[in-house]
Every structure is written in C-alpha cells, then in structure tokens.
Design an enzyme around this catalytic site. Structure first.
Site, PDB file in Angstrom:
ATOM      1  N   ILE A  87       0.838  -1.196   0.000  1.00 20.45           N
ATOM      2  CA  ILE A  87       0.000   0.000   0.000  1.00 20.45           C
ATOM      3  C   ILE A  87       0.874   1.247   0.000  1.00 20.45           C
ATOM      4  O   ILE A  87       1.809   1.355   0.802  1.00 20.45           O
ATOM      5  CB  ILE A  87      -0.914   0.027   1.248  1.00 20.45           C
ATOM      6  N   CYS A  88       0.560   2.190  -0.886  1.00 16.69           N
ATOM      7  CA  CYS A  88       1.220   3.491  -0.890  1.00 16.69           C
ATOM      8  C   CYS A  88       0.315   4.460  -0.136  1.00 16.69           C
ATOM      9  O   CYS A  88      -0.699   4.911  -0.651  1.00 16.69           O
ATOM     10  CB  CYS A  88       1.458   3.973  -2.315  1.00 16.69           C
ATOM     11  N   LEU A  89       0.674   4.713   1.106  1.00 16.76           N
ATOM     12  CA  LEU A  89      -0.106   5.580   1.973  1.00 16.76           C
ATOM     13  C   LEU A  89       0.886   6.391   2.807  1.00 16.76           C
ATOM     14  O   LEU A  89       1.723   5.823   3.515  1.00 16.76           O
ATOM     15  CB  LEU A  89      -1.012   4.729   2.871  1.00 16.76           C
TER      16      LEU A  89
END
Length: 133
Positions: A87-89
């Site tokens: 996840i790119c968060l």
C-alpha cells in the site's frame, strides 16, 4: 522494546464497541506484533460490497516506527500493488508517521484511501491511468 502500546491497543479493542467497518485482531494469540484486519468496503465506492483482509506487522519500535501493512485480498486500486498487496499511503512512511496513530486509525486511513485514491503516486499504474482517464 516492550510491546506496551500494542498490549494497550489490544486491551482496548477487546472492550470497545464493535466497529461495523473494521475487525482488527491478533493473527495468533502468541504474537502481539502480527495483526489481521478485515475491512468492509466503503459505501458509495466500487469496493462497497467487498470484504478486504489486511496483514499488519508491527516492528519492535512501534509506535515510534510505522507498521507494515499489506492487503491479503487482491485489490485493483491505484495505490495498491496488485501482486503483493503493498500500500502506498503517506502515514505508513517513516517520515510521515506519528505515534499518535493507532492500528485502528491506520485501518481508517486505508478505508479512506479506498474511498479516495491518490492518483499522483500510483503503485498500480494501470489502475492510476484508468482513474485519470
């Protein structure tokens, strides 16, 4: 480092009212650093009727360092690597993480990401291109 914060979060989850969107538990009773979350897809999104499983690994330095979070359930989303579930968060990056975040608030942030993709930093370029089109 002792896992006091994780033990506190675990204790709070056991007595808190059930959240209809998030089910957060230890992966196994023997390891306070490994967690599993099941999220209900956000209303009004393509994910609305779905159930999504996350694996959460907390480092020894948690809450001073962010947990590593990935989807177990395959998700087609610009900010999720389809093959690995990564996840790119922003809040999960060390430079943006703050100990004020809890595992529950991380799950809330993932739900918000499902509701509102960040197409500026796609991990899944195909999904990002579809969103921009």
């Amino acid at each position: 480092m002792r896992p006091n914060r994780l033990l506190k979060e675990y204790g709070e989850l056991r007595v808190a009212a059930r959240d209809p969107d998030i089910c957060l538990n230890l992966s196994s009773e023997g390891d306070i650093f490994e967690w599993r979350a099941v999220l209900q897809g956000p209303h009004g999104t393509p994910y609305e009727s779905g159930t999504f499983e996350l694996h959460i690994n907390c480092p020894q330095a948690y809450p001073l360092a962010p947990p590593k979070v990935r989807f177990i359930t395959p998700v087609f989303h610009p900010n999720v690597m389809f093959k690995t579930g990564g996840i790119c968060l922003d809040i999960l990056k060390p430079e943006a993480w703050t100990p004020a975040w809890t595992l529950t608030s991380v799950c809330r942030a993932v739900l918000a990401l499902l509701s509102e993709a960040q197409h500026d930093s796609p991990l899944n370029c195909d999904a990002g291109n579809l969103l921009r089109a």
